[in-house]
Write an enzyme that holds these catalytic residues in place. Structure first.
Site, short mmCIF file in Angstrom:
data_model
loop_
_atom_site.label_atom_id
_atom_site.label_comp_id
_atom_site.label_asym_id
_atom_site.label_seq_id
_atom_site.Cartn_x
_atom_site.Cartn_y
_atom_site.Cartn_z
N ASP A 1 1.15 -1.25 0.51
CA ASP A 1 -0.20 -0.52 0.24
C ASP A 1 1.06 1.04 -0.47
O ASP A 1 2.05 1.45 0.69
CB ASP A 1 -0.85 0.00 1.13
CG ASP A 1 -1.85 0.85 0.86
OD1 ASP A 1 -2.85 1.64 0.19
OD2 ASP A 1 -2.64 1.46 2.19
N ASN A 52 -10.96 -2.71 -5.00
CA ASN A 52 -10.52 -1.58 -6.48
C ASN A 52 -11.11 -1.35 -7.17
O ASN A 52 -10.52 0.10 -7.89
CB ASN A 52 -8.39 -2.54 -6.18
CG ASN A 52 -8.11 -2.30 -5.31
OD1 ASN A 52 -7.01 -2.59 -4.75
ND2 ASN A 52 -8.79 -1.36 -4.14
C1 IPE Z 1 -5.30 -2.22 -0.24
O1 IPE Z 1 -5.12 -1.40 -0.35
C2 IPE Z 1 -5.54 -3.53 -1.98
C3 IPE Z 1 -3.97 -3.78 -1.94
C4 IPE Z 1 -2.54 -3.33 -1.57
C5 IPE Z 1 -4.36 -4.05 -3.19
P1 IPE Z 1 -5.77 -0.01 -0.25
O2 IPE Z 1 -5.72 0.70 -0.49
O3 IPE Z 1 -7.22 -0.87 -1.25
O4 IPE Z 1 -6.82 -0.59 0.39
P2 IPE Z 1 -7.92 0.79 1.48
O5 IPE Z 1 -8.94 1.28 0.65
O6 IPE Z 1 -6.83 1.44 1.88
O7 IPE Z 1 -8.75 -0.11 2.87
C1 IPE Z 2 -1.58 0.29 -3.50
O1 IPE Z 2 -1.39 1.46 -3.28
C2 IPE Z 2 -1.80 -0.72 -4.72
C3 IPE Z 2 -3.12 -0.72 -5.37
C4 IPE Z 2 -3.81 -0.61 -4.10
C5 IPE Z 2 -3.57 -0.75 -6.37
P1 IPE Z 2 -2.65 2.63 -3.51
O2 IPE Z 2 -3.22 2.73 -4.04
O3 IPE Z 2 -3.97 1.76 -2.49
O4 IPE Z 2 -1.81 3.47 -2.35
P2 IPE Z 2 -2.84 4.91 -1.86
O5 IPE Z 2 -3.22 3.74 -0.14
O6 IPE Z 2 -3.44 5.52 -2.67
O7 IPE Z 2 -1.22 5.46 -1.64
MG MG Z 3 -4.37 2.47 -0.43
#
Ligand code: IPE
Ligand code: IPE
Ligand code: MG
Length: 255
Positions: free
Chosen positions: A32, A80
């Site tokens: 993340d 997502n």
């Molecule tokens: C979890 O991260 C999913 C992945 C790392 C693929 P998200 O960024 O989607 O999760 P939330 O929205 O912070 O819970």
């Molecule tokens: C994790 O990084 C990757 C995926 C969920 C695909 P994020 O895209 O959630 O990055 P933040 O949390 O918005 O910084």
């Molecule tokens: Mg995220």
């Protein structure tokens, strides 16, 4: 420290409780922070996803020296799809590009790749690439890399339950025989041991629907580092920290 030792020829078989301070056999990572990493540089979110993808190979390559046999990474959740069409399409294209560019190296470096999650919603061309990469690396044993795409723990349990119910309806499974060993056989992770350590980068202390069933007794580490900054050195530090943990599984040390 008490740690469960598993029979290596059968990952699901817990053989004994032992006193050990060895490292985690299976590490799962919620990667993340890509978006924030990019935004802090004034760049679009996809720039962060590309930087994050580059980290994956280094982390996979660091596994054998750290004693990590199984690495499972969360790449795209069932939630997502709520992101903009641009970001979702960019991520899907990144997955395709990643598979194409890395397939040969993964094969040659002994990495066995598996995918978990519901493939039905993915584009046919991506599903084909995932199937081909699984087949290409099927004989590898050095590192078991599992990539979660369109994965959600609740969705996985729901899909598993559906298939379990179908087996009951078909007379293949006796409901009286169902216990906590039964459901895992229907999960996407049926061939994997449970994770010992779950790491989430970026400072969020939640699991966001990742490996809900499998992580019942995992150790968790929530670290501030954003995924594109997660170097092999940071990884090694987290893995070393795991060795100091006391895993009791509800029991009592030295009982
Ligand atoms: C979890 O991260 C999913 C992945 C790392 C693929 P998200 O960024 O989607 O999760 P939330 O929205 O912070 O819970
Ligand atoms: C994790 O990084 C990757 C995926 C969920 C695909 P994020 O895209 O959630 O990055 P933040 O949390 O918005 O910084
Ligand atoms: Mg995220």
């Amino acid at each position: 420290m008490i740690k469960r030792a598993r029979n290596k020829s059968d990952p699901s078989e817990v053989t004994t409780l032992v006193d050990a301070s060895s490292g985690p056999r299976h590490v799962a990572i919620i990667m993340d922070g890509n978006g924030r990493w990019a935004q802090s540089r004034g760049r679009p979110r996809l720039f962060g996803h590309h930087a994050g993808a580059k980290r994956v190979r280094e982390i996979v390559e660091a596994c054998p020296d750290l004693g990590v046999e199984y690495l499972t990474i969360f790449a795209f959740s069932t939630e997502n799809w709520k992101r903009t069409q641009t970001e979702v399409a960019g991520l899907m294209s990144l997955f395709r590009r990643y598979i194409t560019s890395q397939a040969r190296d993964l094969k040659d470096n002994g990495v066995r790749v598996r995918f978990i999650g519901d493939r039905v919603k993915l584009e046919a061309s991506l599903i084909k690439m995932m199937d081909d990469l699984e087949a290409l690396t099927a004989d590898n044993t050095r590192v078991h890399l599992t990539v979660a795409i369109n994965y959600g723990g609740r969705d996985e349990v729901a899909r598993a339950t559906k298939r379990l119910a179908q087996d009951v309806a078909a007379g293949k499974l006796d409901p009286d025989g169902i216990d906590e060993e039964t459901l895992p056989k229907y999960l996407d992770t049926c061939l994997l041991p449970d994770p010992d350590l779950v790491i989430r980068t970026s400072g969020e202390a939640r699991i966001s629907n990742f490996l809900l069933w499998q992580s019942a007794y995992a150790e968790y580490e929530f670290i501030e580092t954003l995924w594109p900054d997660f170097s092999p050195e940071v990884f090694a530090g987290v893995v070393e920290g795991y060795a100091g943990r006391d895993r009791r599984y509800g029991g009592v040390r030295n009982a």
